[in-house]
Scaffold this motif. Structure first.
Motif, PDB file in Angstrom:
ATOM      1  N   GLY A 109     -11.915  -4.035   2.342  1.00 34.53           N
ATOM      2  CA  GLY A 109     -12.492  -4.583   1.121  1.00 34.53           C
ATOM      3  C   GLY A 109     -12.593  -3.577  -0.005  1.00 34.53           C
ATOM      4  O   GLY A 109     -13.584  -3.525  -0.725  1.00 34.53           O
ATOM      5  N   TRP A 110     -11.551  -2.749  -0.157  1.00 28.16           N
ATOM      6  CA  TRP A 110     -11.571  -1.761  -1.225  1.00 28.16           C
ATOM      7  C   TRP A 110     -11.685  -2.430  -2.595  1.00 28.16           C
ATOM      8  O   TRP A 110     -11.063  -3.454  -2.853  1.00 28.16           O
ATOM      9  CB  TRP A 110     -10.290  -0.924  -1.196  1.00 28.16           C
ATOM     10  N   SER A 111     -12.426  -1.805  -3.461  1.00 24.78           N
ATOM     11  CA  SER A 111     -12.511  -2.296  -4.838  1.00 24.78           C
ATOM     12  C   SER A 111     -11.225  -1.954  -5.569  1.00 24.78           C
ATOM     13  O   SER A 111     -10.443  -1.106  -5.124  1.00 24.78           O
ATOM     14  CB  SER A 111     -13.700  -1.657  -5.557  1.00 24.78           C
ATOM     15  N   GLN A 115      -8.877   1.286  -4.975  1.00 24.71           N
ATOM     16  CA  GLN A 115      -7.468   1.054  -4.675  1.00 24.71           C
ATOM     17  C   GLN A 115      -6.580   1.833  -5.628  1.00 24.71           C
ATOM     18  O   GLN A 115      -5.588   2.454  -5.214  1.00 24.71           O
ATOM     19  CB  GLN A 115      -7.164  -0.446  -4.798  1.00 24.71           C
ATOM     20  N   LEU A 116      -6.936   1.815  -6.892  1.00 16.69           N
ATOM     21  CA  LEU A 116      -6.098   2.442  -7.916  1.00 16.69           C
ATOM     22  C   LEU A 116      -6.171   3.955  -7.874  1.00 16.69           C
ATOM     23  O   LEU A 116      -5.140   4.639  -7.923  1.00 16.69           O
ATOM     24  CB  LEU A 116      -6.517   1.932  -9.299  1.00 16.69           C
ATOM     25  N   ALA A 117      -7.382   4.499  -7.797  1.00 17.62           N
ATOM     26  CA  ALA A 117      -7.568   5.943  -7.944  1.00 17.62           C
ATOM     27  C   ALA A 117      -7.445   6.728  -6.649  1.00 17.62           C
ATOM     28  O   ALA A 117      -7.150   7.925  -6.679  1.00 17.62           O
ATOM     29  CB  ALA A 117      -8.944   6.223  -8.573  1.00 17.62           C
ATOM     30  N   TRP A 246      -3.879  10.619 -12.641  1.00 13.06           N
ATOM     31  CA  TRP A 246      -3.142   9.746 -13.557  1.00 13.06           C
ATOM     32  C   TRP A 246      -3.617   8.297 -13.450  1.00 13.06           C
ATOM     33  O   TRP A 246      -3.916   7.648 -14.451  1.00 13.06           O
ATOM     34  CB  TRP A 246      -1.660   9.852 -13.269  1.00 13.06           C
ATOM     35  N   ASN A 247      -3.719   7.805 -12.220  1.00 16.34           N
ATOM     36  CA  ASN A 247      -4.166   6.423 -12.026  1.00 16.34           C
ATOM     37  C   ASN A 247      -5.621   6.241 -12.437  1.00 16.34           C
ATOM     38  O   ASN A 247      -5.991   5.261 -13.100  1.00 16.34           O
ATOM     39  CB  ASN A 247      -4.009   6.016 -10.559  1.00 16.34           C
ATOM     40  N   GLY A 248      -6.457   7.182 -12.020  1.00 18.50           N
ATOM     41  CA  GLY A 248      -7.884   7.076 -12.313  1.00 18.50           C
ATOM     42  C   GLY A 248      -8.206   7.129 -13.785  1.00 18.50           C
ATOM     43  O   GLY A 248      -9.213   6.565 -14.232  1.00 18.50           O
TER      44      GLY A 248
END
Length: 388
Positions: A109-111, A115-117, A246-248
């Motif tokens: 259940g990752w937010s 997921q992005l960072a 970069w993602n974060g």
């Protein structure tokens, strides 16, 4: 003339078969995901998004591949392996990352922020870096140092970015949920995504994975056992950190944080990596000159041939001379001679550094035998033909 003798083990064939099969098998589901994500609009098939995604995502691929091939000129890696690297990044790495991220999101259940960072950088760099690890285990003899690691890592990163850009571009054009907002106009968002991903930051994925390539390259040449393990891990950590930063950054200041990260982190990191890679490329000539000079002192190669192997301009002049006097056959023999001498040079350098591979004697003998066999059949622009 036959080909230069290859590694006596079956690792070459095994590597090619295993990686090739993985690329083919994963290409089918990945292509299916691409089509579903970029072609289905309101339950109807509209392939325009997929077609545009492929066309525009391909734009940065050619200059990026050319840049890495330019780095690879002193000792060109097998084109088949470079192609496998591209395929691994485009299909195997994408498929592995998507599976892990999807399963993890359902189970843990990752937010979206997590997921992005965190999750995406870790899984994607692991999936891309696995190619380099497999290469290190099965075809270590093809890795002569850091520059080779950067080149293979770059190819994997280019392949991964190509498929990912297709997903983003095609999905945005068709208004796929999570990719774009249909109320603001697909074409405008498509243009924005193209500019950001394909023009401003096409080097992102190759840059992240290049850190892993550096770590793998260090592991090949170092004489310290602990560094053989630590270097790839540090390279992976650096790649994940750069990717996560970069993602974060897109989560900060309503998405505008990536501009700050781009200027403060990405551009300096990219420039530093370019400077480092160019420096390593220039050092290749020094390495080959010293190594082949020592080899010449041992009677393994004529002194007069060294410049025609080490100097890139003279290397090309020798091939043109061979073409003019021997046609396609002459060029093939000249390339074979030069390649054998180059491989001998890098192998001998490992010996001089006190870090020869286990099969040093067999490979060295094979290169010397090939040089001796081919040398009487070639001539350099100075007009002299020497027996090896």
């Amino acid at each position: 003339m036959g080909a230069i003798p290859k590694d006596p083990t079956k690792s070459n064939r095994t590597f090619t078969i295993v990686v090739g099969v993985l690329v083919v098998l994963t290409s089918l589901p990945v292509l299916g995901i691409v089509l579903l994500s970029t072609s289905v609009v309101d339950d109807h098939l509209a392939p325009t998004g997929a077609i545009l995604g492929v066309l525009f995502a391909a734009i940065p691929v050619v200059p990026l591949v050319y840049a890495f091939l330019w780095l690879d000129r002193y000792e060109p890696e097998p084109k088949s392996l470079l192609a496998l690297g591209l395929g691994w990044g485009a299909f195997v790495a994408v498929a592995a990352a998507l599976i892990v991220q999807s399963v993890g999101a359902l189970v843990a259940g990752w937010s979206q922020a997590t997921q992005l960072a965190i999750v995406a950088p870790v899984t994607e760099e692991a999936a891309k870096g696995l190619f380099l690890l497999v290469l290190l285990v099965w075809r270590r003899h093809l890795l002569d140092g850091v520059l080779d690691g950067i080149v293979y890592a770059g190819m994997v990163g280019i392949g991964f970015a190509f498929t990912e850009n297709i997903l983003y571009l095609g999905g945005t054009y068709n208004g796929t949920p999570g990719m774009g907002d249909s109320s603001t106009g697909h074409l405008g968002e498509f243009t924005a995504v193209f500019v950001m991903r394909c023009l401003f930051s096409p080097f992102a994925h190759p840059l992240f994975t290049a850190f892993i390539g550096i770590g793998i390259g260090v592991a090949v040449v170092t004489r310290k056992r602990w560094l053989k393990v630590v270097a790839p891990l540090l390279g992976f950590a650096a790649g994940v950190l750069a990717h996560g930063t970069w993602n974060g950054s897109t989560l900060l200041y309503d998405g505008a944080g990536f501009l700050l990260a781009y200027v403060v982190v990405m551009v300096p990191a990219f420039v530093s990596m370019v400077i480092f890679a160019v420096w390593r490329r220039k050092s290749e000539r020094i390495v080959l000159t010293r190594s082949l000079t020592d080899a010449a002192q041992r009677g393994l190669i004529p002194y007069t041939d060294i410049d025609w192997v080490v100097d890139l301009r003279r290397r090309e002049q020798a091939r043109k001379f061979a073409a003019a006097h021997g046609g396609a056959r002459g060029v093939a023999v000249m390339r074979e001679y030069q390649q054998a001498a180059i491989e001998l040079g890098y192998l001998h350098w490992r010996f001089l550094r006190g870090n020869p591979p286990p099969d040093f004697a067999a490979r060295g003998r094979a290169y010397v035998d090939r040089i001796s066999e081919v040398r009487p059949h070639i001539a350099f622009p100075n007009g002299k033909v020497m027996s090896g």
